[in-house]
Design a protein around this motif. Structure first.
Motif, mmCIF file in Angstrom:
data_model
loop_
_atom_site.group_PDB
_atom_site.id
_atom_site.type_symbol
_atom_site.label_atom_id
_atom_site.label_comp_id
_atom_site.label_asym_id
_atom_site.label_seq_id
_atom_site.Cartn_x
_atom_site.Cartn_y
_atom_site.Cartn_z
ATOM 1 N N SER A 3 0.658 -1.201 -0.197
ATOM 2 C CA SER A 3 -0.052 0.188 -0.080
ATOM 3 C C SER A 3 1.057 1.149 0.081
ATOM 4 O O SER A 3 0.545 2.272 -0.532
ATOM 5 C CB SER A 3 -1.061 -0.043 1.182
ATOM 6 N N THR A 4 2.124 1.290 0.466
ATOM 7 C CA THR A 4 3.021 2.394 0.670
ATOM 8 C C THR A 4 3.616 2.627 -0.900
ATOM 9 O O THR A 4 3.508 3.902 -1.309
ATOM 10 C CB THR A 4 4.148 2.130 1.611
ATOM 11 N N LEU A 5 3.730 1.655 -1.542
ATOM 12 C CA LEU A 5 4.306 1.681 -2.777
ATOM 13 C C LEU A 5 3.271 2.245 -3.596
ATOM 14 O O LEU A 5 3.504 3.164 -4.524
ATOM 15 C CB LEU A 5 4.473 0.524 -3.425
ATOM 16 N N GLY A 6 1.702 2.158 -3.751
ATOM 17 C CA GLY A 6 0.919 2.391 -4.332
ATOM 18 C C GLY A 6 0.471 3.897 -4.022
ATOM 19 O O GLY A 6 0.367 4.693 -4.958
ATOM 20 N N LEU A 7 0.595 4.235 -2.851
ATOM 21 C CA LEU A 7 0.543 5.645 -2.336
ATOM 22 C C LEU A 7 1.473 6.602 -2.840
ATOM 23 O O LEU A 7 1.254 7.565 -3.255
ATOM 24 C CB LEU A 7 0.376 5.814 -0.814
ATOM 25 N N GLN A 8 2.691 6.022 -2.645
ATOM 26 C CA GLN A 8 4.144 6.709 -3.614
ATOM 27 C C GLN A 8 3.718 6.987 -4.959
ATOM 28 O O GLN A 8 3.751 7.987 -5.522
ATOM 29 C CB GLN A 8 5.202 5.901 -3.293
ATOM 30 N N THR A 9 2.904 5.917 -5.623
ATOM 31 C CA THR A 9 2.737 5.824 -7.097
ATOM 32 C C THR A 9 1.813 7.143 -7.452
ATOM 33 O O THR A 9 1.985 8.243 -8.092
ATOM 34 C CB THR A 9 2.456 4.670 -7.739
ATOM 35 N N VAL A 10 0.904 7.012 -6.510
ATOM 36 C CA VAL A 10 -0.416 8.180 -6.869
ATOM 37 C C VAL A 10 0.180 9.554 -6.413
ATOM 38 O O VAL A 10 -0.008 10.521 -7.169
ATOM 39 C CB VAL A 10 -1.664 7.787 -6.026
ATOM 40 N N LEU A 11 0.919 9.635 -5.388
ATOM 41 C CA LEU A 11 1.574 10.750 -5.251
ATOM 42 C C LEU A 11 2.449 11.453 -6.008
ATOM 43 O O LEU A 11 2.437 12.694 -6.480
ATOM 44 C CB LEU A 11 2.160 10.886 -3.694
ATOM 45 N N PHE A 12 3.286 10.472 -6.646
ATOM 46 C CA PHE A 12 4.093 11.075 -7.755
ATOM 47 C C PHE A 12 3.432 11.537 -9.054
ATOM 48 O O PHE A 12 3.740 12.482 -9.530
ATOM 49 C CB PHE A 12 5.047 9.826 -8.130
ATOM 50 N N ILE A 13 2.336 10.678 -9.238
ATOM 51 C CA ILE A 13 1.333 11.134 -10.389
ATOM 52 C C ILE A 13 0.885 12.451 -10.333
ATOM 53 O O ILE A 13 0.974 13.410 -11.211
ATOM 54 C CB ILE A 13 0.649 10.014 -10.785
ATOM 55 N N VAL A 14 0.434 12.678 -8.860
ATOM 56 C CA VAL A 14 -0.486 13.820 -8.636
ATOM 57 C C VAL A 14 0.641 15.356 -8.604
ATOM 58 O O VAL A 14 0.452 16.168 -9.232
ATOM 59 C CB VAL A 14 -1.188 13.869 -7.434
ATOM 60 N N VAL A 33 -4.603 13.550 -14.980
ATOM 61 C CA VAL A 33 -4.009 12.792 -13.767
ATOM 62 C C VAL A 33 -4.264 11.392 -14.305
ATOM 63 O O VAL A 33 -5.297 10.819 -14.623
ATOM 64 C CB VAL A 33 -5.093 12.845 -12.518
ATOM 65 N N CYS A 34 -3.000 10.646 -14.174
ATOM 66 C CA CYS A 34 -3.023 9.134 -14.599
ATOM 67 C C CYS A 34 -2.914 8.417 -13.364
ATOM 68 O O CYS A 34 -1.715 8.707 -12.588
ATOM 69 C CB CYS A 34 -1.745 8.898 -15.772
ATOM 70 N N VAL A 35 -3.602 7.231 -13.205
ATOM 71 C CA VAL A 35 -3.399 6.405 -12.218
ATOM 72 C C VAL A 35 -3.154 5.176 -12.563
ATOM 73 O O VAL A 35 -3.987 4.590 -13.196
ATOM 74 C CB VAL A 35 -4.749 6.386 -11.140
ATOM 75 N N LEU A 36 -2.193 4.670 -12.283
ATOM 76 C CA LEU A 36 -1.596 3.556 -12.394
ATOM 77 C C LEU A 36 -1.519 2.516 -11.602
ATOM 78 O O LEU A 36 -0.720 2.671 -10.682
ATOM 79 C CB LEU A 36 -0.090 3.601 -13.378
ATOM 80 N N LYS A 37 -2.266 1.483 -11.524
ATOM 81 C CA LYS A 37 -2.285 0.205 -10.455
ATOM 82 C C LYS A 37 -1.262 -0.591 -10.909
ATOM 83 O O LYS A 37 -1.188 -1.179 -11.926
ATOM 84 C CB LYS A 37 -3.666 -0.154 -10.386
ATOM 85 N N ASN A 38 -0.917 -1.491 -9.805
ATOM 86 C CA ASN A 38 -0.178 -2.383 -9.695
ATOM 87 C C ASN A 38 1.182 -2.172 -10.747
ATOM 88 O O ASN A 38 1.368 -3.015 -11.397
ATOM 89 C CB ASN A 38 -0.938 -3.874 -10.262
ATOM 90 N N CYS A 39 1.797 -1.092 -10.384
ATOM 91 C CA CYS A 39 2.970 -0.899 -11.010
ATOM 92 C C CYS A 39 4.254 -0.880 -10.317
ATOM 93 O O CYS A 39 4.129 -0.347 -8.935
ATOM 94 C CB CYS A 39 2.974 0.482 -11.541
ATOM 95 N N ASP A 40 5.261 -1.569 -10.739
ATOM 96 C CA ASP A 40 6.657 -1.681 -9.787
ATOM 97 C C ASP A 40 7.329 -0.720 -10.949
ATOM 98 O O ASP A 40 8.221 -1.127 -11.579
ATOM 99 C CB ASP A 40 6.939 -3.296 -10.062
ATOM 100 N N TRP A 41 7.639 0.283 -10.255
ATOM 101 C CA TRP A 41 8.376 1.252 -10.984
ATOM 102 C C TRP A 41 9.884 1.138 -10.960
ATOM 103 O O TRP A 41 10.917 1.394 -11.666
ATOM 104 C CB TRP A 41 8.291 2.661 -10.633
#
Length: 120
Positions: A3-14, A33-41
């Protein structure tokens, strides 16, 4: 952790969307705004995508980068994932002519008539 990784991804995109929006001078449209779920950056598994209907392919560091680039594209033309073999000879982050064998390229080339030039 997930969930932390998902939150970091969303914050990065915003944050990125806000930066891009503030950089535009007099744009009447709202930021995308692009929300990418299940991404391993952090993944290093390359991905290849064809640009629109062209014969241009782009090699990305991973599928998340490919999906993000397709999402934020300013035009209606987006990337379509293709086999990594299509990006042979193209370095990461670069665009080049799609290679390898695909049914779409072979069918379009079957209608080509070669021109033979004889000299001398």
């Amino acid at each position: 952790m997930k969930s932390t990784l998902g939150l970091q991804t969303v914050l990065f995109i915003v944050v990125l969307a806000c930066i891009l929006h503030s950089g535009s001078s007099s744009s009447s449209s709202s930021p995308k705004v692009c929300v990418l779920k299940n991404c391993d950056w952090t993944s290093t598994t390359n991905a290849c995508a064809r640009y629109g209907r062209s014969n241009l392919c782009n090699r990305f560091k991973n599928s998340c980068a490919m999906r993000y680039e397709s999402c934020v594209s300013s035009s209606s033309i987006t990337y379509t994932a293709v086999s990594l073999s299509q990006c042979s000879g193209i370095s990461v982050g670069s665009r080049g002519t799609c290679g390898g064998s695909s049914s779409s390229s072979s069918s379009s080339s079957s209608n080509v008539t070669p021109i033979i030039i004889r000299r001398g």
